[in-house]
Design a protein around this motif. Structure first.
Motif, PDB file in Angstrom:
ATOM      1  N   PRO A   1       0.833  -1.199   0.000  1.00  0.00           N
ATOM      2  CA  PRO A   1       0.000   0.000   0.000  1.00  0.00           C
ATOM      3  C   PRO A   1       0.863   1.243   0.000  1.00  0.00           C
ATOM      4  N   SER A   2       0.369   2.288  -0.664  1.00  0.00           N
ATOM      5  CA  SER A   2       1.116   3.536  -0.700  1.00  0.00           C
ATOM      6  C   SER A   2       1.026   4.203   0.668  1.00  0.00           C
ATOM      7  N   PRO A   3       2.053   4.945   1.054  1.00  0.00           N
ATOM      8  CA  PRO A   3       2.042   5.554   2.386  1.00  0.00           C
ATOM      9  C   PRO A   3       0.929   6.589   2.556  1.00  0.00           C
ATOM     10  N   THR A   4       0.576   7.303   1.500  1.00  0.00           N
ATOM     11  CA  THR A   4      -0.514   8.280   1.581  1.00  0.00           C
ATOM     12  C   THR A   4      -1.504   7.990   0.466  1.00  0.00           C
ATOM     13  N   PRO A   5      -2.759   7.883   0.781  1.00  0.00           N
ATOM     14  CA  PRO A   5      -3.739   7.662  -0.274  1.00  0.00           C
ATOM     15  C   PRO A   5      -3.994   8.959  -1.036  1.00  0.00           C
ATOM     16  N   GLY A   6      -3.774   8.962  -2.322  1.00  0.00           N
ATOM     17  CA  GLY A   6      -4.012  10.143  -3.145  1.00  0.00           C
ATOM     18  C   GLY A   6      -2.806  11.067  -3.177  1.00  0.00           C
ATOM     19  N   LEU A   7      -3.003  12.209  -3.805  1.00  0.00           N
ATOM     20  CA  LEU A   7      -1.939  13.187  -3.944  1.00  0.00           C
ATOM     21  C   LEU A   7      -1.962  14.181  -2.794  1.00  0.00           C
ATOM     22  N   ASP A   8      -0.818  14.669  -2.432  1.00  0.00           N
ATOM     23  CA  ASP A   8      -0.711  15.676  -1.382  1.00  0.00           C
ATOM     24  C   ASP A   8      -0.647  17.046  -2.046  1.00  0.00           C
ATOM     25  N   THR A   9      -1.798  17.673  -2.246  1.00  0.00           N
ATOM     26  CA  THR A   9      -1.841  18.939  -2.978  1.00  0.00           C
ATOM     27  C   THR A   9      -1.437  20.124  -2.123  1.00  0.00           C
ATOM     28  N   ASP A  10      -1.402  19.983  -0.804  1.00  0.00           N
ATOM     29  CA  ASP A  10      -0.952  21.087   0.041  1.00  0.00           C
ATOM     30  C   ASP A  10       0.515  21.410  -0.232  1.00  0.00           C
ATOM     31  N   ASN A  11       1.322  20.383  -0.326  1.00  0.00           N
ATOM     32  CA  ASN A  11       2.735  20.616  -0.631  1.00  0.00           C
ATOM     33  C   ASN A  11       2.927  21.097  -2.058  1.00  0.00           C
ATOM     34  N   LEU A  12       2.074  20.655  -2.977  1.00  0.00           N
ATOM     35  CA  LEU A  12       2.160  21.125  -4.360  1.00  0.00           C
ATOM     36  C   LEU A  12       1.872  22.614  -4.425  1.00  0.00           C
ATOM     37  N   ALA A  13       0.845  23.067  -3.733  1.00  0.00           N
ATOM     38  CA  ALA A  13       0.505  24.490  -3.733  1.00  0.00           C
ATOM     39  C   ALA A  13       1.642  25.306  -3.117  1.00  0.00           C
ATOM     40  N   LYS A  14       2.228  24.802  -2.038  1.00  0.00           N
ATOM     41  CA  LYS A  14       3.345  25.511  -1.404  1.00  0.00           C
ATOM     42  C   LYS A  14       4.531  25.576  -2.355  1.00  0.00           C
ATOM     43  N   TRP A  15       4.814  24.483  -3.028  1.00  0.00           N
ATOM     44  CA  TRP A  15       5.926  24.455  -3.971  1.00  0.00           C
ATOM     45  C   TRP A  15       5.705  25.444  -5.105  1.00  0.00           C
ATOM     46  N   LEU A  16       4.481  25.487  -5.650  1.00  0.00           N
ATOM     47  CA  LEU A  16       4.187  26.431  -6.737  1.00  0.00           C
ATOM     48  C   LEU A  16       4.310  27.870  -6.263  1.00  0.00           C
ATOM     49  N   ARG A  17       3.849  28.156  -5.035  1.00  0.00           N
ATOM     50  CA  ARG A  17       4.001  29.516  -4.498  1.00  0.00           C
ATOM     51  C   ARG A  17       5.473  29.870  -4.334  1.00  0.00           C
ATOM     52  N   ASP A  18       6.271  28.905  -3.893  1.00  0.00           N
ATOM     53  CA  ASP A  18       7.703  29.172  -3.712  1.00  0.00           C
ATOM     54  C   ASP A  18       8.405  29.424  -5.038  1.00  0.00           C
ATOM     55  N   ILE A  19       7.952  28.767  -6.097  1.00  0.00           N
ATOM     56  CA  ILE A  19       8.583  28.938  -7.408  1.00  0.00           C
ATOM     57  C   ILE A  19       8.085  30.210  -8.098  1.00  0.00           C
ATOM     58  N   PHE A  20       6.766  30.368  -8.199  1.00  0.00           N
ATOM     59  CA  PHE A  20       6.209  31.446  -9.003  1.00  0.00           C
ATOM     60  C   PHE A  20       5.998  32.744  -8.235  1.00  0.00           C
ATOM     61  N   GLY A  21       6.051  32.713  -6.916  1.00  0.00           N
ATOM     62  CA  GLY A  21       5.873  33.928  -6.129  1.00  0.00           C
ATOM     63  C   GLY A  21       6.930  34.980  -6.420  1.00  0.00           C
ATOM     64  N   PRO A  22       8.210  34.646  -6.275  1.00  0.00           N
ATOM     65  CA  PRO A  22       9.251  35.635  -6.590  1.00  0.00           C
ATOM     66  C   PRO A  22       9.230  36.074  -8.057  1.00  0.00           C
ATOM     67  N   LEU A  23       8.944  35.150  -8.955  1.00  0.00           N
ATOM     68  CA  LEU A  23       8.855  35.492 -10.376  1.00  0.00           C
ATOM     69  C   LEU A  23       7.729  36.496 -10.618  1.00  0.00           C
ATOM     70  N   PHE A  24       6.594  36.296  -9.976  1.00  0.00           N
ATOM     71  CA  PHE A  24       5.462  37.216 -10.073  1.00  0.00           C
ATOM     72  C   PHE A  24       5.856  38.609  -9.585  1.00  0.00           C
ATOM     73  N   LEU A  25       6.540  38.675  -8.444  1.00  0.00           N
ATOM     74  CA  LEU A  25       6.953  39.969  -7.902  1.00  0.00           C
ATOM     75  C   LEU A  25       7.948  40.683  -8.809  1.00  0.00           C
TER      76      LEU A  25
END
Length: 98
Positions: A19-43
């Motif tokens: 069995p996989s350790p987490t059922p489904g995708l962890d979108t909280d970390n995905l959103a944080k990662w996207l903010r970390d990447i695109f946030g400075p670029l946006f500014l």
């Protein structure tokens, strides 16, 4: 006889999938990662365009751009703003939410 046949099979055939350790995708970390990447670029992009409008003395376009950038920044940086807004609109329209 069946036990003898099972002993001849490779070990991975009879193994159950782990069995996989987490059922489904962890979108909280995905959103944080996207903010970390695109946030400075946006500014950076907002800063460059704002400076361009100031140097060309287009104050009306500068104000419009800054208001638009603030709106997009709020949507981008504030977590769960879309869900909260959608629920508020649904409640205002009289739609039952769970």
């Amino acid at each position: 006889m069946i036990q003898h046949m099972l002993a001849m099979l490779p070990q991975h055939v009879g193994a159950a999938p782990s069995p996989s350790p987490t059922p489904g995708l962890d979108t909280d970390n995905l959103a944080k990662w996207l903010r970390d990447i695109f946030g400075p670029l946006f500014l950076v992009v907002v800063s460059i365009v704002a400076i361009f409008f100031l140097f060309t003395r287009e104050i009306t376009r500068f104000v419009q751009f800054i208001l638009l950038a603030i709106g997009i920044g709020v949507i981008f940086y504030v977590p769960n703003i879309i869900e909260t807004t959608a629920k508020a609109i649904a409640v205002a329209l009289g739609i039952k939410t769970s």
